[in-house]
Design a protein around this motif. Structure first.
Motif, PDB file in Angstrom:
ATOM      1  N   SER A 174       5.238 -11.955  29.187  1.00  0.00           N
ATOM      2  CA  SER A 174       4.612 -11.478  27.954  1.00  0.00           C
ATOM      3  C   SER A 174       5.441 -11.988  26.789  1.00  0.00           C
ATOM      4  CB  SER A 174       4.556  -9.942  27.933  1.00  0.00           C
ATOM      5  OG  SER A 174       5.871  -9.412  27.869  1.00  0.00           O
ATOM      6  N   GLU A 175       4.941 -11.795  25.593  1.00  0.00           N
ATOM      7  CA  GLU A 175       5.633 -12.306  24.409  1.00  0.00           C
ATOM      8  C   GLU A 175       7.005 -11.654  24.233  1.00  0.00           C
ATOM      9  OE1 GLU A 175       4.582 -13.029  19.680  1.00  0.00           O
ATOM     10  OE2 GLU A 175       2.956 -12.735  21.129  1.00  0.00           O
ATOM     11  N   GLU A 176       7.209 -10.526  24.885  1.00  0.00           N
ATOM     12  CA  GLU A 176       8.504  -9.842  24.820  1.00  0.00           C
ATOM     13  C   GLU A 176       9.634 -10.750  25.295  1.00  0.00           C
ATOM     14  OE1 GLU A 176      10.740  -5.887  26.716  1.00  0.00           O
ATOM     15  OE2 GLU A 176       8.734  -6.478  27.401  1.00  0.00           O
TER      16      GLU A 176
ATOM     17  N   ALA B 146      -3.112  -4.848  27.982  1.00  0.00           N
ATOM     18  CA  ALA B 146      -2.075  -5.042  26.963  1.00  0.00           C
ATOM     19  C   ALA B 146      -0.714  -4.625  27.515  1.00  0.00           C
ATOM     20  CB  ALA B 146      -2.434  -4.231  25.727  1.00  0.00           C
ATOM     21  N   PRO B 147       0.376  -5.280  27.122  1.00  0.00           N
ATOM     22  CA  PRO B 147       0.385  -6.470  26.273  1.00  0.00           C
ATOM     23  C   PRO B 147      -0.128  -7.701  27.020  1.00  0.00           C
ATOM     24  CG  PRO B 147       2.582  -6.045  27.110  1.00  0.00           C
ATOM     25  CD  PRO B 147       1.739  -4.882  27.557  1.00  0.00           C
TER      26      PRO B 147
ATOM     27  N   ARG C 139      -0.452 -11.005  28.892  1.00  0.00           N
ATOM     28  CA  ARG C 139       0.457 -11.789  29.734  1.00  0.00           C
ATOM     29  C   ARG C 139       0.003 -13.241  29.734  1.00  0.00           C
ATOM     30  NH1 ARG C 139       0.659  -9.311  35.468  1.00  0.00           N
ATOM     31  NH2 ARG C 139      -1.595  -9.258  35.098  1.00  0.00           N
TER      32      ARG C 139
END
Length: 230
Positions: A21-23, A60-61, A63
């Motif tokens: 994910s953007e994390e 969400a979030p 992927r």
């Protein structure tokens, strides 16, 4: 320089499933010019280059699928035999008698990003491999397995038999030119020749090889391409 350290669960997800994910970008300590290039821009760029694809059926979030992070493994012979219980693979031959570097993974990402039917999604029920990617296809009531065999591309369809082979081939032909252009290959790279694997009985010393398809009185005939060499 200090290396990047990801949380164990994030590492596991990336290495085993090719998912993130953007994390994850927060751990890379990337320094962008504020308001000119952001994490969102990076994600968009990676999608444009067919390096990643959003997993559209995920919650969400969001992927993303990064196939180059998958284990660099091929399907075993047993796994291939299981797939051929449904149907023989459609084989695509390339001009230079090998799959151009990077094109296989770009093709898988491009198919996941198609907006028109048949739409394809990442199959989360199986172990994805760098050289064997499984995609669900609701429009065809089955799944498609893309296999990189170095010298050619194999396509397995796991649903019920029907006219899906032609649809699948057209989907590949629709996205190949864009993939080739993005990777800066000559446009002729996208000119593939569809065929099947040879079904003749050979000695064990003869490697698996594609057949040559010809038409006799409107009937498709598969002939062995290794016969003259034996």
């Amino acid at each position: 320089a200090k290396g990047v350290v990801l949380p164990p669960d994030m590492q596991r997800k990336l290495r085993r499933e090719g998912l993130f994910s953007e994390e994850l970008l927060q751990y890379l300590s990337l320094e962008f010019i504020s308001n000119l290039f952001t994490n969102d821009h990076l994600i968009q760029l990676l999608q444009y280059l067919f390096i990643i694809a959003p997993v559209k059926k995920s919650s969400a979030p969001i992927r993303y699928f990064l196939p180059s992070a998958l284990p660099p493994l091929h399907l075993s012979e047993e796994e291939k035999r299981e797939l051929t219980q449904t149907c023989e693979p459609l084989v695509l031959l390339f001009k230079n008698k090998m799959i151009p570097q990077g094109l296989f993974l770009a093709l898988a990402v491009a198919l996941m990003g198609k907006e028109n039917a048949p739409k394809m999604f990442l199959d989360s029920s199986v172990q994805q491999l760098r050289y064997a990617i499984h995609l669900d296809c609701d429009d065809m009531n089955g799944s498609v397995v893309l296999v990189d065999s170095y010298d050619w591309l194999e396509l397995y369809y796991t649903g019920l038999p029907g006219s899906h082979c032609r649809k699948l081939l057209q989907s590949i032909k629709d996205v190949l030119p864009t993939c080739a252009d993005t990777l800066h290959y000559d446009s002729s790279v996208a000119d593939v020749v569809p065929t099947l694997l040879c079904q003749n009985k050979h000695e064990k010393s003869v490697p698996v090889h594609p057949a040559k398809l010809t038409y006799v009185d409107g009937i498709m005939v598969a002939t062995c391409t290794e016969q003259k060499k034996l």
